[in-house]
Design a protein around this motif. Sequence first.
Motif, PDB file in Angstrom:
ATOM      1  N   ILE A 358     -26.976 -59.311  42.280  1.00 34.75           N
ATOM      2  CA  ILE A 358     -26.483 -60.400  41.434  1.00 34.75           C
ATOM      3  C   ILE A 358     -26.057 -61.610  42.274  1.00 34.75           C
ATOM      4  O   ILE A 358     -26.219 -62.755  41.858  1.00 34.75           O
ATOM      5  N   GLY A 435     -18.409 -58.369  47.413  1.00 31.91           N
ATOM      6  CA  GLY A 435     -19.091 -57.082  47.362  1.00 31.91           C
ATOM      7  C   GLY A 435     -18.158 -55.897  47.381  1.00 31.91           C
ATOM      8  O   GLY A 435     -18.471 -54.846  46.840  1.00 31.91           O
ATOM      9  N   GLU A 436     -17.023 -56.040  48.012  1.00 32.65           N
ATOM     10  CA  GLU A 436     -16.064 -54.939  48.107  1.00 32.65           C
ATOM     11  C   GLU A 436     -14.747 -55.565  48.562  1.00 32.65           C
ATOM     12  O   GLU A 436     -14.715 -56.700  49.025  1.00 32.65           O
ATOM     13  N   PRO A 437     -13.673 -54.796  48.448  1.00 31.43           N
ATOM     14  CA  PRO A 437     -12.409 -55.341  48.939  1.00 31.43           C
ATOM     15  C   PRO A 437     -12.547 -55.618  50.440  1.00 31.43           C
ATOM     16  O   PRO A 437     -13.143 -54.816  51.160  1.00 31.43           O
ATOM     17  N   ASP A 459     -12.307 -65.065  48.661  1.00 26.54           N
ATOM     18  CA  ASP A 459     -12.615 -63.655  48.445  1.00 26.54           C
ATOM     19  C   ASP A 459     -12.889 -63.524  46.953  1.00 26.54           C
ATOM     20  O   ASP A 459     -11.978 -63.482  46.139  1.00 26.54           O
ATOM     21  N   THR A 460     -14.179 -63.500  46.599  1.00 26.93           N
ATOM     22  CA  THR A 460     -14.590 -63.602  45.202  1.00 26.93           C
ATOM     23  C   THR A 460     -14.793 -62.229  44.581  1.00 26.93           C
ATOM     24  O   THR A 460     -15.691 -61.500  44.958  1.00 26.93           O
ATOM     25  N   TRP A 461     -13.948 -61.888  43.620  1.00 29.52           N
ATOM     26  CA  TRP A 461     -14.151 -60.619  42.907  1.00 29.52           C
ATOM     27  C   TRP A 461     -14.953 -60.881  41.642  1.00 29.52           C
ATOM     28  O   TRP A 461     -14.580 -61.740  40.830  1.00 29.52           O
ATOM     29  N   TRP A 462     -16.021 -60.162  41.501  1.00 33.51           N
ATOM     30  CA  TRP A 462     -16.850 -60.247  40.289  1.00 33.51           C
ATOM     31  C   TRP A 462     -17.860 -59.126  40.316  1.00 33.51           C
ATOM     32  O   TRP A 462     -17.813 -58.276  41.208  1.00 33.51           O
ATOM     33  N   GLN A 463     -18.756 -59.094  39.332  1.00 30.91           N
ATOM     34  CA  GLN A 463     -19.684 -57.975  39.168  1.00 30.91           C
ATOM     35  C   GLN A 463     -21.010 -58.451  38.583  1.00 30.91           C
ATOM     36  O   GLN A 463     -21.069 -59.535  37.990  1.00 30.91           O
ATOM     37  N   THR A 464     -22.026 -57.608  38.710  1.00 33.01           N
ATOM     38  CA  THR A 464     -23.308 -57.890  38.058  1.00 33.01           C
ATOM     39  C   THR A 464     -23.061 -58.251  36.592  1.00 33.01           C
ATOM     40  O   THR A 464     -23.654 -59.195  36.049  1.00 33.01           O
ATOM     41  N   ASP A 548     -12.773 -51.125  37.966  1.00 31.40           N
ATOM     42  CA  ASP A 548     -12.005 -51.280  39.200  1.00 31.40           C
ATOM     43  C   ASP A 548     -10.505 -51.050  38.967  1.00 31.40           C
ATOM     44  O   ASP A 548      -9.985 -51.359  37.900  1.00 31.40           O
ATOM     45  N   LEU A 560      -7.667 -56.107  44.520  1.00 30.16           N
ATOM     46  CA  LEU A 560      -8.604 -55.103  44.029  1.00 30.16           C
ATOM     47  C   LEU A 560      -8.546 -53.880  44.931  1.00 30.16           C
ATOM     48  O   LEU A 560      -8.561 -54.011  46.153  1.00 30.16           O
ATOM     49  N   ARG A 563     -13.345 -48.996  43.078  1.00 27.21           N
ATOM     50  CA  ARG A 563     -13.813 -48.399  41.830  1.00 27.21           C
ATOM     51  C   ARG A 563     -12.945 -47.200  41.459  1.00 27.21           C
ATOM     52  O   ARG A 563     -12.515 -46.442  42.325  1.00 27.21           O
ATOM     53  N   ASN A 569     -19.227 -47.683  46.676  1.00 22.75           N
ATOM     54  CA  ASN A 569     -19.618 -49.005  47.126  1.00 22.75           C
ATOM     55  C   ASN A 569     -19.982 -48.933  48.616  1.00 22.75           C
ATOM     56  O   ASN A 569     -19.127 -48.960  49.485  1.00 22.75           O
ATOM     57  N   ARG A 574     -23.646 -51.027  45.030  1.00 23.71           N
ATOM     58  CA  ARG A 574     -23.112 -50.047  44.091  1.00 23.71           C
ATOM     59  C   ARG A 574     -24.064 -48.879  43.950  1.00 23.71           C
ATOM     60  O   ARG A 574     -25.221 -49.072  43.620  1.00 23.71           O
TER      61      ARG A 574
END
Length: 695
Positions: A358, A435-437, A459-464, A548, A560, A563, A569, A574
């Motif tokens: 993504i 991608g991960e913490p 540090d961008t937290w997000w997901q597909t 998460d 974060l 999971r 991860n 994932r």
Amino acid sequence: GGLVDLAHVNSVRDIFALNAADIGDARSKADAVEEEEEERELISDAFRSTALVSSREQYEAMYRRSVEDPDGFWADIASSFYWKTKWETKDGKIHSENIDVRKGRVAIEWFKGGQTNICYNALDRHVKAGLGDKIAFFWEGNDPGLDDKLTYTQLLERVCQLANYLRDQGVKKGDAVAIYMPMLVELPIAMLACARIGAVHSVVFGGFSAEALSQRILDCRPNIVLTTSGVRRGAKVIKLKEIVDEALECVLREGFAVGTCLTYANDSAIQREDTPWQKGRDIWWQDVVPKYPKDCAVEWMDAEDTLFLLYTSGSTGKPKGVLHTTGGYMVYTATTFKYAFDYHDNDIYWCTADCGWITGHSYLTYGPLLNGASVVVFEGVPNYPDAGRCWEIVDKYKVSIFYTAPTAIRSLMRSGDEPVKQHSRKSLRVLGSVGEPINPSAWRWYYDVVGDGHCPISDTWWQTETGGFMITPLPGGWPLKPGSATLPFFGVQPAIVDENGHEISGKCSGYLCIKAAWPGMMRTLQGDHARYETTYFAPFKGFYFSGDGCRRDGDGYYWLTGRVDDVINVSGHRIGTAEVESALVSHPQCAEAAVVGFDHEIKGQGIYAFITLLEGVEYSQQLRASLINAVRIQIGAFAAPDKIHWAPGLPKTRSGKIMRRILRKIAANQLDELGDISTLADPSVVAQLIDLRDV
Ligand code: 6R9
């Protein structure tokens, strides 16, 4: 071994019945961090003087509007894009949503009735505005010295030629096109060409095996597959076309035939004559595409028409085809890109992600191009030919915004500061992580060494599933804390929820959910709306559930913690434990498999597999290798287990459920923390497993 069926999950208890104790674990881990004094990193006045958002107050004001009046907030932003027809407004609303399963079908729409095209907005709009000669892509090959560049005009022409070819092949609006390509500019070109004619692209990461590719092809049934003869990644050559051929044979055995396989000849990796070929089906890209006209009328799409599918792993066996639509995704990726990287027109942006994930969709292709940015596309790997390659590329293109994954940072960090310091990096302004913490020590190194202490880290937290950034710093907006994604993006309303589904407030830890829809959110899972609802909306009624765990500190910053479901991860990829288990049990000598994650110095998490063999089968190194190979064949090398642990028996409850908590402790070698094992059907298996640790 067949795939695990979709479990009927109705509550979080159903999901976590197996590992309720792990939730406690995750919490105490989170709380331990909290006890340490959190360092803050203030942003310099010089940086803030040009920042788009330069104070927390400014952010708070914008944020408040975005949640109190989301329709007004997003309509204002959307107005700066080109719409052939404006969206419908009902009572001042430009969106409708139901994310509460108790109130009926989950449904989300933004800008419905509006007609637009994301390719037009990413390319034509800039060319028409006089930016045609600006570089869209700088392409850097695997081997130093091999490079290329494309202006916005040239990119548009290339996209149009391919779009015309696809149309000529009968590809129409709504048809799926599968793309299995390496990081050549032709990959984003292929995505944009699909978007231009309304075809739904389904990019499959080039590291997936033939079997995994065939599964994804069977799910969306494209008539055409776009691929490449092969690619060089580091010192390796990967023959992608061979893999596609094998996948298409698999697909054929299932009764489905792909009509055309358009293959880009990548002569720097493999000769055409060495590429397997099926006459009639296979066509060389270079033989046909350049003959098509360099302009191509766009297909105007409703904002809610499908833009793409992207498969991702979940708790159960079958990968999920996450479906994104046009309008909301366009507005959201563009806006998040702009603010989270403090994008200015003269920035040079490099995202190391592959378009197979993504991040490559939202932040290598759509987000940056929608902003008219110049983007570096890199074919290779961060440490080839040496650990200084990234910084050599940064200096070569004067990269000002650099976006990568913690796993890459950790692996470069291992080579020490010297390879970094040999390069100036003075163009760098903003760094990003995804991608991960990111562990605080990697964060520190990234900040102090790579960024010389003056580049904020987003540090961008997000997901597909979320399409774009959800929790992220806005550089210049507020102090950073190493390891925290800090605050929610505009329009994002996080909620930390307890086991009973109640939102908890203030300083706390629990499950990370989101309370209301945002424009970039996925709309469904391909062909399985019920699974969409059960996976994301049923566990905590009234919320979107991320999967998460998360903690919020006294400053309202989010941390974060990883999971909380059965997803591992690995290097930011994932991987569902069930997928790996399914691959392992397909091995003829494997009776049962249980897979857990364990802390891995470079990858973040590694894959640890407990294997029960069929009666009478002997353990051997050879068998170990062939089990690992089964995973490579069914999923891909990146999902290969790091460790195979022989298990004459697995720790199961009396009802037959595997207690993964115990397996995780054994994998982590925390044998004094096994907890209560008396509820196991056969507690003696635990001692047996411990004995077999080094076998
Ligand atoms: C963009 C992407 C999503 C999962 C997500 C979470 C983890 C991603 C993170 C992060 C902590 C970050 N994750 N970014 N965890 N901090 N900045 O990676 O999408 O491949 O779907 O993975 O990755 O666990 O749930 P995807």
